[in-house]
Scaffold this motif. Structure first.
Motif, PDB file in Angstrom:
ATOM      1  N   LEU A  64      35.760  49.061  45.018  1.00 21.53           N
ATOM      2  CA  LEU A  64      36.966  49.885  45.015  1.00 21.53           C
ATOM      3  C   LEU A  64      36.690  51.224  44.350  1.00 21.53           C
ATOM      4  CD1 LEU A  64      39.237  47.031  43.608  1.00 21.53           C
ATOM      5  CD2 LEU A  64      39.402  47.931  45.950  1.00 21.53           C
ATOM      6  N   ARG A  65      37.144  52.276  44.998  1.00 18.07           N
ATOM      7  CA  ARG A  65      37.058  53.605  44.393  1.00 18.07           C
ATOM      8  C   ARG A  65      38.446  54.215  44.497  1.00 18.07           C
ATOM      9  NH1 ARG A  65      38.007  59.163  44.378  1.00 18.07           N
ATOM     10  NH2 ARG A  65      36.236  60.279  43.515  1.00 18.07           N
ATOM     11  N   GLY A  66      39.194  54.102  43.387  1.00 16.83           N
ATOM     12  CA  GLY A  66      40.556  54.622  43.373  1.00 16.83           C
ATOM     13  C   GLY A  66      40.593  56.016  42.774  1.00 16.83           C
ATOM     14  N   SER A  67      41.778  56.451  42.462  1.00 18.06           N
ATOM     15  CA  SER A  67      41.962  57.797  41.926  1.00 18.06           C
ATOM     16  C   SER A  67      41.805  57.783  40.405  1.00 18.06           C
ATOM     17  CB  SER A  67      43.351  58.265  42.306  1.00 18.06           C
ATOM     18  OG  SER A  67      43.773  59.313  41.471  1.00 18.06           O
ATOM     19  N   SER A  68      41.288  58.875  39.840  1.00 15.14           N
ATOM     20  CA  SER A  68      41.145  58.960  38.385  1.00 15.14           C
ATOM     21  C   SER A  68      42.516  58.865  37.709  1.00 15.14           C
ATOM     22  CB  SER A  68      40.456  60.260  37.993  1.00 15.14           C
ATOM     23  OG  SER A  68      41.194  61.351  38.492  1.00 15.14           O
ATOM     24  N   SER A  69      43.557  59.323  38.391  1.00 12.38           N
ATOM     25  CA  SER A  69      44.875  59.305  37.758  1.00 12.38           C
ATOM     26  C   SER A  69      45.462  57.897  37.663  1.00 12.38           C
ATOM     27  CB  SER A  69      45.843  60.235  38.498  1.00 12.38           C
ATOM     28  OG  SER A  69      45.950  59.830  39.838  1.00 12.38           O
ATOM     29  N   ALA A  70      44.810  56.916  38.319  1.00 12.66           N
ATOM     30  CA  ALA A  70      45.279  55.533  38.226  1.00 12.66           C
ATOM     31  C   ALA A  70      44.246  54.641  37.546  1.00 12.66           C
ATOM     32  CB  ALA A  70      45.597  54.995  39.626  1.00 12.66           C
ATOM     33  N   LEU A  71      43.305  55.267  36.847  1.00 14.98           N
ATOM     34  CA  LEU A  71      42.151  54.493  36.366  1.00 14.98           C
ATOM     35  C   LEU A  71      42.523  53.401  35.363  1.00 14.98           C
ATOM     36  CD1 LEU A  71      39.142  54.137  36.713  1.00 14.98           C
ATOM     37  CD2 LEU A  71      38.770  55.834  34.912  1.00 14.98           C
ATOM     38  N   HIS A  72      43.437  53.706  34.433  1.00 11.61           N
ATOM     39  CA  HIS A  72      43.833  52.656  33.481  1.00 11.61           C
ATOM     40  C   HIS A  72      44.465  51.473  34.217  1.00 11.61           C
ATOM     41  CE1 HIS A  72      43.600  55.986  30.483  1.00 11.61           C
ATOM     42  NE2 HIS A  72      43.086  55.000  29.762  1.00 11.61           N
ATOM     43  N   SER A  73      45.342  51.786  35.153  1.00 11.65           N
ATOM     44  CA  SER A  73      46.020  50.727  35.912  1.00 11.65           C
ATOM     45  C   SER A  73      44.999  49.917  36.710  1.00 11.65           C
ATOM     46  CB  SER A  73      47.042  51.342  36.886  1.00 11.65           C
ATOM     47  OG  SER A  73      47.826  52.313  36.233  1.00 11.65           O
ATOM     48  N   ASN A  74      44.081  50.621  37.388  1.00 12.96           N
ATOM     49  CA  ASN A  74      43.099  49.925  38.232  1.00 12.96           C
ATOM     50  C   ASN A  74      42.168  49.042  37.406  1.00 12.96           C
ATOM     51  OD1 ASN A  74      44.153  50.998  40.558  1.00 12.96           O
ATOM     52  ND2 ASN A  74      42.690  52.705  40.663  1.00 12.96           N
ATOM     53  N   LYS A  75      41.735  49.574  36.245  1.00 11.08           N
ATOM     54  CA  LYS A  75      40.859  48.768  35.387  1.00 11.08           C
ATOM     55  C   LYS A  75      41.582  47.501  34.937  1.00 11.08           C
ATOM     56  CE  LYS A  75      38.366  50.895  32.144  1.00 11.08           C
ATOM     57  NZ  LYS A  75      37.934  51.985  31.192  1.00 11.08           N
ATOM     58  N   ALA A  76      42.842  47.671  34.552  1.00  7.85           N
ATOM     59  CA  ALA A  76      43.617  46.515  34.102  1.00  7.85           C
ATOM     60  C   ALA A  76      43.781  45.505  35.247  1.00  7.85           C
ATOM     61  CB  ALA A  76      44.975  46.973  33.586  1.00  7.85           C
ATOM     62  N   LEU A  77      44.114  46.007  36.429  1.00  7.24           N
ATOM     63  CA  LEU A  77      44.321  45.099  37.564  1.00  7.24           C
ATOM     64  C   LEU A  77      43.038  44.355  37.910  1.00  7.24           C
ATOM     65  CD1 LEU A  77      46.588  47.414  39.723  1.00  7.24           C
ATOM     66  CD2 LEU A  77      47.232  45.136  38.897  1.00  7.24           C
ATOM     67  N   VAL A  78      41.909  45.073  37.914  1.00  4.75           N
ATOM     68  CA  VAL A  78      40.653  44.402  38.271  1.00  4.75           C
ATOM     69  C   VAL A  78      40.254  43.414  37.180  1.00  4.75           C
ATOM     70  CG1 VAL A  78      38.176  44.779  38.678  1.00  4.75           C
ATOM     71  CG2 VAL A  78      39.879  46.170  39.887  1.00  4.75           C
ATOM     72  N   SER A  79      40.551  43.739  35.921  1.00  6.80           N
ATOM     73  CA  SER A  79      40.212  42.760  34.879  1.00  6.80           C
ATOM     74  C   SER A  79      41.081  41.504  35.025  1.00  6.80           C
ATOM     75  CB  SER A  79      40.325  43.379  33.479  1.00  6.80           C
ATOM     76  OG  SER A  79      41.674  43.525  33.126  1.00  6.80           O
ATOM     77  N   VAL A  80      42.308  41.686  35.447  1.00  6.82           N
ATOM     78  CA  VAL A  80      43.173  40.520  35.692  1.00  6.82           C
ATOM     79  C   VAL A  80      42.645  39.711  36.889  1.00  6.82           C
ATOM     80  CG1 VAL A  80      45.482  39.805  36.449  1.00  6.82           C
ATOM     81  CG2 VAL A  80      45.220  41.521  34.619  1.00  6.82           C
ATOM     82  N   ILE A  81      42.250  40.415  37.946  1.00  5.79           N
ATOM     83  CA  ILE A  81      41.655  39.724  39.105  1.00  5.79           C
ATOM     84  C   ILE A  81      40.418  38.944  38.657  1.00  5.79           C
ATOM     85  CG2 ILE A  81      40.402  40.104  41.283  1.00  5.79           C
ATOM     86  CD1 ILE A  81      42.319  42.479  41.809  1.00  5.79           C
ATOM     87  N   HIS A  82      39.584  39.587  37.820  1.00  9.93           N
ATOM     88  CA  HIS A  82      38.375  38.903  37.335  1.00  9.93           C
ATOM     89  C   HIS A  82      38.713  37.646  36.541  1.00  9.93           C
ATOM     90  CE1 HIS A  82      35.492  42.601  37.729  1.00  9.93           C
ATOM     91  NE2 HIS A  82      35.749  42.020  38.879  1.00  9.93           N
ATOM     92  N   ARG A  83      39.733  37.757  35.688  1.00  8.63           N
ATOM     93  CA  ARG A  83      40.092  36.564  34.895  1.00  8.63           C
ATOM     94  C   ARG A  83      40.634  35.461  35.809  1.00  8.63           C
ATOM     95  NH1 ARG A  83      40.787  40.626  30.975  1.00  8.63           N
ATOM     96  NH2 ARG A  83      42.967  41.124  31.464  1.00  8.63           N
ATOM     97  N   GLY A  84      41.351  35.852  36.851  1.00  3.01           N
ATOM     98  CA  GLY A  84      41.813  34.858  37.826  1.00  3.01           C
ATOM     99  C   GLY A  84      40.627  34.188  38.517  1.00  3.01           C
ATOM    100  N   LEU A  85      39.659  35.002  38.933  1.00  3.92           N
ATOM    101  CA  LEU A  85      38.485  34.439  39.624  1.00  3.92           C
ATOM    102  C   LEU A  85      37.686  33.538  38.694  1.00  3.92           C
ATOM    103  CD1 LEU A  85      37.254  37.535  41.721  1.00  3.92           C
ATOM    104  CD2 LEU A  85      38.452  35.493  42.550  1.00  3.92           C
ATOM    105  N   GLU A  86      37.577  33.940  37.426  1.00  6.06           N
ATOM    106  CA  GLU A  86      36.835  33.100  36.484  1.00  6.06           C
ATOM    107  C   GLU A  86      37.542  31.759  36.255  1.00  6.06           C
ATOM    108  OE1 GLU A  86      34.281  36.202  33.736  1.00  6.06           O
ATOM    109  OE2 GLU A  86      36.454  36.036  33.400  1.00  6.06           O
ATOM    110  N   ALA A  87      38.860  31.813  36.191  1.00  4.19           N
ATOM    111  CA  ALA A  87      39.620  30.577  35.993  1.00  4.19           C
ATOM    112  C   ALA A  87      39.424  29.633  37.189  1.00  4.19           C
ATOM    113  CB  ALA A  87      41.102  30.889  35.797  1.00  4.19           C
TER     114      ALA A  87
END
Lengths: 416, 416
Positions: B144-167
């Protein structure tokens, strides 16, 4: 206006008329092309002779001269090729899908032509005719960019195609365009002609294809290299395994679906690898082997890292002993080019694993890799073998030259 | 190694494991993602707030801020979106074709994942989740390559996706990668990453898409502009024609399948065009009309050449009187963007001509252009609407994220 832009515009204009012709109309025009090739064969051979003489003066290789040469027999074969395309089913108008939505909208997905196809190829005059008739049959206009060393031949062939089209008076002759400016700069311009070209198809060596893939903004149908493997599993039938490996390597070593590495399970090797090596040597194949192969056949050249990644396209092969189907799959994953990969085995679980886990255009169980081919697949024609994953993968027949369109019938539906 | 190369490699590695998972395994992982989004919604909203505040400081428009904003409700909608993807049919493994050749070779063409998908998009955090789960469901890894103006949101969302995948512990978390380096240079490098990416999908405005199309050597799925037309034929039912034209223009003017020009047959216009103009004005649509329209409605702005080619994406419309279906088709051929085109007519011959001759992803008879949409077509998801002719054309569902593979079973066949 440059020659490129002018011809691309003409092709685009012609493609619109061509797109809506019936199969019968297109076939009538193709028939005239076949006839015209035969009528004008003396002219074609004379014009071809100019390229041959220039090639001889330039000192090009015997192989290239042979590819370039037109003879009475070869022109006849071209005309027969056109007849074969006439006999093929026309994909245009075929219904791919149909469904009716809860709101009553009836949606049909039907095949339509791509539009204008840019064909970029090397000094093989037969591609000029072959590509033109496949494009026309599938309702597409074509902009041909051949090699400067075949320019006389290509101009003559396209003028014959034009006279055939004029005689039939169905497909506008502008539907087949040959670029006479074969400069590198113009080719680069062609790569970026998104307003006029719907797809580029490069046909030729790896360098040509890679330069189109890297530089084009027009979508490309990539055909490419085949570093193909035959894996002989522990349970493989010895006679079948030897026959398949030898066939995949030697039946025509210069083509992309020929095998380049044979992977042999250690247990099978113990009893049978000498026989395999012997058969390969009878066919004059030079072998590069790993240490275990060398232990059996000390005369083989030691294989190094580069052997596993090389597409020899010649009577050379790399051989390696592996201890499991997983090791074979891992080797193919690392070195293969995702073209054609075969397993010879009588063990269902291993076969299933190989066919599922190996990522390639075509995976084989108990058959030679040499069958990855539009004719062998029964497509009746071959545009090339796609090694990319978009649009078409593996042997491409006429369908690969089509797009689709949704045709929706309603009774006044509006969106709520 | 740069972040880009490292993450692309990880994605490619993960894609191999992901490609061979069962539907049940993939759905189990997706379910955990849905759950994790709900569990961590406070965290997501907090991180999103950082982007919102930075956006406010930078003075970005209210529309953009609204697109960027995550609320409790919106996170819940994201999680519901994931559940909807779980419910979709998994295209992977579907048999597209099967045939047996005269030599006994059995050839099956089956759907396989594309591999690694590069997604390039603007400041819409919902695309981060949406694209990830559609890619995973179809067996693909995603970079994924999103916009810099959404970077905090995107990082948070991907970390949540990662935690879901790990679970869930089925799909490797490396299958979803977010590029934190959002520089233009790195994006350009990504466009050329043919060794790791199988396709690029740009989602956003016309400029973003065109820059990817022009610069990428990785194959692109192009989605794009819609300069769509409604043609009202002589025999059109007046009520239906007005309803369709008004719906196509006004139901949601900012989207690509909204109509931009209404073409009206002169004979129909004589009696009914005032009613159409009246209804458009009730919806506050500004009209640019040709001279004949102006003769009926002197208050409309005179249309100039630029109006025919403009995708207003707003409550504006161009109107023109034509004298035949042929004139309508010629206008659409000249100015249209080959997206969605409609005819309202009760004359079979004209309908057939329009549906056949107009080249567009979707052609409509007696229905609004607004139905060109993956959900309206019943695909249950939409990656975008392809306006190119290769691979996929029109609304793209999960199938557009797949490739195919030939699986060949033999009994020892070798090529003669």
């Amino acid at each position: 206006m440059s020659e490129l832009i002018e011809k691309a515009k003409q092709a685009q204009q012609a493609s619109k008329q061509l797109a809506i012709l019936t199969t019968e109309e297109k076939n009538r025009a193709l028939k005239q092309i076949a006839d015209q090739l035969l009528v004008e064969r003396t002219y074609l051979i004379e014009e071809n002779q100019k390229d041959i003489e220039a090639g001889q003066r330039a000192g090009i290789s015997q192989t290239l001269l042979d590819r370039l040469l037109l003879t009475d027999e070869r022109v006849q074969a071209m005309a027969e090729g056109v007849e074969q395309v006439i006999a093929l089913d026309d994909p245009i108008g075929d219904q791919i899908d149909e469904f009716t939505r809860p709101n009553g909208l009836n949606i049909r997905q039907v095949r339509v032509p791509l539009g204008v196809i840019g064909m970029i190829y090397e000094a093989r005059p037969n591609v000029t005719v072959d590509a033109s008739v496949l494009c026309l049959k599938s309702g597409n206009a074509v902009l041909l960019r051949g090699s400067s060393s075949a320019l006389h031949s290509n101009k003559a062939l396209v003028s014959v195609i034009h006279r055939g089209l004029e005689a039939a008076n169905v497909i506008p002759k502008d539907a087949v365009q040959l670029l006479e400016d074969t400069s590198r700069e113009t080719a680069k311009e062609m790569f970026k002609l998104n307003d006029y070209l719907d797809v580029l198809i490069p046909r030729g060596g790896a360098n040509l294809i890679q330069s189109v893939v890297k530089e084009a903004s027009v979508p490309v149908l990539e055909t490419g290299v085949g570093n193909c493997h035959v894996y002989i599993d522990e349970s493989a039938d010895p006679e079948m395994a030897v026959a398949i490996a030898v066939n995949a390597k030697t039946q025509r070593p210069s083509v992309c679906n020929a095998a380049e590495t044979i992977l042999v399970h250690s247990a099978w090797a113990k009893e049978h690898v000498s026989k395999l090596i012997e058969e390969l040597r009878i066919k004059e194949v030079q072998i590069a082997g790993d240490e275990q192969i060398k232990a059996v056949a000390p005369f083989v050249k030691p294989a190094d890292e580069s052997d596993w990644g090389t597409e020899y396209l010649d009577l050379q092969v790399a051989m390696k002993i592996v201890n499991s189907v997983d090791e074979a799959i891992a080797h193919i994953d690392r070195y293969g080019s995702k073209h054609s990969e075969a397993i010879v085995s009588e063990t269902d679980a291993n076969v299933r694993k190989f066919l599922t886990n190996v990522d390639a255009t075509t995976v084989y169980h108990n058959a030679s890799t040499r069958f990855t081919d539009g004719f062998e697949f029964g497509f009746g024609a071959e545009i090339g073998i796609s090694t990319q994953k978009l649009h078409a993968r593996g042997p491409m027949g006429l369908r690969a030259l089509t797009s689709s369109k949704y045709v929706v019938h309603g009774t006044g539906q509006i969106k709520k």
